[in-house]
Write an enzyme that holds these catalytic residues in place. Sequence first.
Site, PDB file in Angstrom:
ATOM      1  N   LYS A 161       4.204  -1.209  -5.639  1.00  0.00           N
ATOM      2  CA  LYS A 161       4.013  -1.097  -3.970  1.00  0.00           C
ATOM      3  C   LYS A 161       3.281  -1.737  -3.297  1.00  0.00           C
ATOM      4  O   LYS A 161       3.378  -1.737  -2.025  1.00  0.00           O
ATOM      5  CB  LYS A 161       4.180   0.598  -3.996  1.00  0.00           C
ATOM      6  CG  LYS A 161       2.570   1.181  -4.169  1.00  0.00           C
ATOM      7  CD  LYS A 161       2.904   2.645  -3.864  1.00  0.00           C
ATOM      8  CE  LYS A 161       1.537   3.496  -4.227  1.00  0.00           C
ATOM      9  NZ  LYS A 161       0.467   3.219  -3.678  1.00  0.00           N
ATOM     10  N   ASP A 162       2.287  -2.361  -3.950  1.00  0.00           N
ATOM     11  CA  ASP A 162       1.309  -3.086  -3.243  1.00  0.00           C
ATOM     12  C   ASP A 162       1.621  -4.695  -3.046  1.00  0.00           C
ATOM     13  O   ASP A 162       1.101  -5.452  -2.193  1.00  0.00           O
ATOM     14  CB  ASP A 162      -0.048  -3.181  -4.018  1.00  0.00           C
ATOM     15  CG  ASP A 162      -0.795  -1.887  -4.174  1.00  0.00           C
ATOM     16  OD1 ASP A 162      -0.701  -1.171  -3.105  1.00  0.00           O
ATOM     17  OD2 ASP A 162      -1.660  -1.776  -4.957  1.00  0.00           O
TER      18      ASP A 162
ATOM     19  N   ARG B 171       2.522   6.350   5.870  1.00  0.00           N
ATOM     20  CA  ARG B 171       3.863   6.955   5.546  1.00  0.00           C
ATOM     21  C   ARG B 171       3.522   8.432   5.305  1.00  0.00           C
ATOM     22  O   ARG B 171       4.326   9.490   5.739  1.00  0.00           O
ATOM     23  CB  ARG B 171       4.583   6.161   4.431  1.00  0.00           C
ATOM     24  CG  ARG B 171       5.726   6.992   3.684  1.00  0.00           C
ATOM     25  CD  ARG B 171       6.018   6.201   2.465  1.00  0.00           C
ATOM     26  NE  ARG B 171       4.972   6.444   1.366  1.00  0.00           N
ATOM     27  CZ  ARG B 171       4.634   7.584   0.535  1.00  0.00           C
ATOM     28  NH1 ARG B 171       5.345   8.632   0.654  1.00  0.00           N
ATOM     29  NH2 ARG B 171       3.929   7.454  -0.150  1.00  0.00           N
ATOM     30  N   ARG B 172       2.622   8.663   4.520  1.00  0.00           N
ATOM     31  CA  ARG B 172       2.407  10.097   4.111  1.00  0.00           C
ATOM     32  C   ARG B 172       1.945  10.913   5.161  1.00  0.00           C
ATOM     33  O   ARG B 172       2.574  12.053   5.508  1.00  0.00           O
ATOM     34  CB  ARG B 172       1.118  10.218   2.906  1.00  0.00           C
ATOM     35  CG  ARG B 172       1.691   9.736   1.733  1.00  0.00           C
ATOM     36  CD  ARG B 172       0.445   9.578   0.613  1.00  0.00           C
ATOM     37  NE  ARG B 172       1.071   9.126  -0.717  1.00  0.00           N
ATOM     38  CZ  ARG B 172       0.354   8.251  -1.319  1.00  0.00           C
ATOM     39  NH1 ARG B 172      -0.960   8.005  -1.006  1.00  0.00           N
ATOM     40  NH2 ARG B 172       0.739   7.910  -2.609  1.00  0.00           N
TER      41      ARG B 172
ATOM     42  N   ARG C 183     -10.093   5.850   2.248  1.00  0.00           N
ATOM     43  CA  ARG C 183      -9.993   4.807   1.203  1.00  0.00           C
ATOM     44  C   ARG C 183     -10.884   5.133   0.224  1.00  0.00           C
ATOM     45  O   ARG C 183     -11.427   6.404  -0.010  1.00  0.00           O
ATOM     46  CB  ARG C 183     -10.526   3.446   1.783  1.00  0.00           C
ATOM     47  CG  ARG C 183      -9.529   2.735   2.880  1.00  0.00           C
ATOM     48  CD  ARG C 183      -9.247   1.130   3.041  1.00  0.00           C
ATOM     49  NE  ARG C 183      -9.228   0.872   1.387  1.00  0.00           N
ATOM     50  CZ  ARG C 183      -9.729   0.001   0.843  1.00  0.00           C
ATOM     51  NH1 ARG C 183     -10.262  -0.790   1.571  1.00  0.00           N
ATOM     52  NH2 ARG C 183      -9.346  -0.446  -0.424  1.00  0.00           N
TER      53      ARG C 183
ATOM     54  N   ARG D  90     -11.575   9.918  -3.842  1.00  0.00           N
ATOM     55  CA  ARG D  90     -10.793  10.530  -2.863  1.00  0.00           C
ATOM     56  C   ARG D  90     -10.784  12.139  -3.333  1.00  0.00           C
ATOM     57  O   ARG D  90     -10.976  12.988  -2.452  1.00  0.00           O
ATOM     58  CB  ARG D  90      -9.459  10.094  -2.894  1.00  0.00           C
ATOM     59  CG  ARG D  90      -9.318   8.755  -2.329  1.00  0.00           C
ATOM     60  CD  ARG D  90      -7.799   8.183  -2.101  1.00  0.00           C
ATOM     61  NE  ARG D  90      -7.962   6.845  -1.800  1.00  0.00           N
ATOM     62  CZ  ARG D  90      -6.704   6.022  -1.128  1.00  0.00           C
ATOM     63  NH1 ARG D  90      -5.646   7.145  -0.790  1.00  0.00           N
ATOM     64  NH2 ARG D  90      -6.768   4.982  -0.737  1.00  0.00           N
TER      65      ARG D  90
ATOM     66  N   CYS E 169       3.893  -2.755   3.883  1.00  0.00           N
ATOM     67  CA  CYS E 169       3.464  -1.437   3.108  1.00  0.00           C
ATOM     68  C   CYS E 169       2.729  -0.358   3.795  1.00  0.00           C
ATOM     69  O   CYS E 169       2.847   0.749   3.231  1.00  0.00           O
ATOM     70  CB  CYS E 169       2.982  -1.774   1.639  1.00  0.00           C
ATOM     71  SG  CYS E 169       1.244  -1.895   1.718  1.00  0.00           S
TER      72      CYS E 169
END
Length: 290
Positions: free
Chosen positions: A67-68, A113-114, A131, A137, A224
Site C-alpha cells: 500500500k506504500d 481514508r480511515r 505518525r 502509536r 495513497c
Amino acid sequence: MATTQSQMVADAYTERTGRAVELVGVTTFGDVTKAQLVQLGGTGVFVSALRDKLVEGGIDFAVHSLKDLPTTQDPRFTLAAIPARHDHRDALVGPVKFDDLAPGARVGTGSPRRIAMLRALRPDLEYVPIRGNADTRIGKVTSGELDAVVLASAGLTRIGRDSEISQIFEIEELLPAPGQGALAVECLADRADLVGFLGVLDDPRTRSAVTAERTVLSALEAGCSAPVGAFAVDDGHTLNLTATVVALDGRQAVRKSTAGAPSAAESLGRLLAAEMIAEGADRLMGEQSH
C-alpha cells in the site's frame, strides 16, 4: 515493522530455496521526518531510498508494504513477487470496542481514508492525525493521550501486538487501502536471474486482487493518502472488487462493486473507477485537495 516484514520474506526464501538472505537496513526520509504523511506527499516517501539502493547495487531486492508503493510503475523496477496476503482489515487498539467509546473520545490514525470512514460511522468522536511506528502509536493509548488508535491488523500481527486489538473492522465498516495486508518484493527489471529466484513466493490470487485494487486508485488519480478504499478477492474463478471514495467529513461516499475474470483485473479496476467518477467520486476527492 519494516525489519520484521523483510525478515519474514527473507526466511520464506531461505525455506523455499535453501539460499541465505542477508538483511540490509535502509533508513528512509519517511522514517526520520516528523511531518504528517499527507504533508510528505503520501506515497513514495518510504520507497525512494530503497529504490536508490537497488540502483546503486547496495541491495538485490527490497520488501515494501504494497500500500506504500506508488501505483505508477517505474520501468527500472519490477514487482518480482507479491506473496500471499495477510489480513487486509483495519484494527482498533484500545480498552473498548469502537461503539463503546464515549462521545468525544480521541481516536488516532495517520490515514485520511480511515478518518473519513470512521467519521461516517461515528461523527461524535475526535480523530487525531498521528505518525510514528505501531509501538509509538499504541503507546499514546497506554499513556492516556488517546482513547484508541486504528492500525492495519496485518502489521500488528507481524510485530506480535495483535493481542491488544479490541476490534477488527469488517470491510462493510472500513474498506481497506488498496493493497493493504500485502507485501511486494521489488528488484531491478533487468535482473532476470533475480526475477526468477524471487518469483517462487508470488501468489497469483493475491497479485490479481491487489492489481485490481491499485488500478482503481490509479484510475481515480489518487495517491495513497486519499480517502479511497478498495478490496478484491480472487477465488480462482471470479475476481470480486469493491471500492469507495469517502468525503473527508464522512458525510458522502461513492461505493461500487463489480466482478469478472481474474485475468481482467486491470480492466475491472479501470471500469469501476470510471463508474465511480460518473457518480461524483472525483468531486468528493477534489474537495479534499483544496
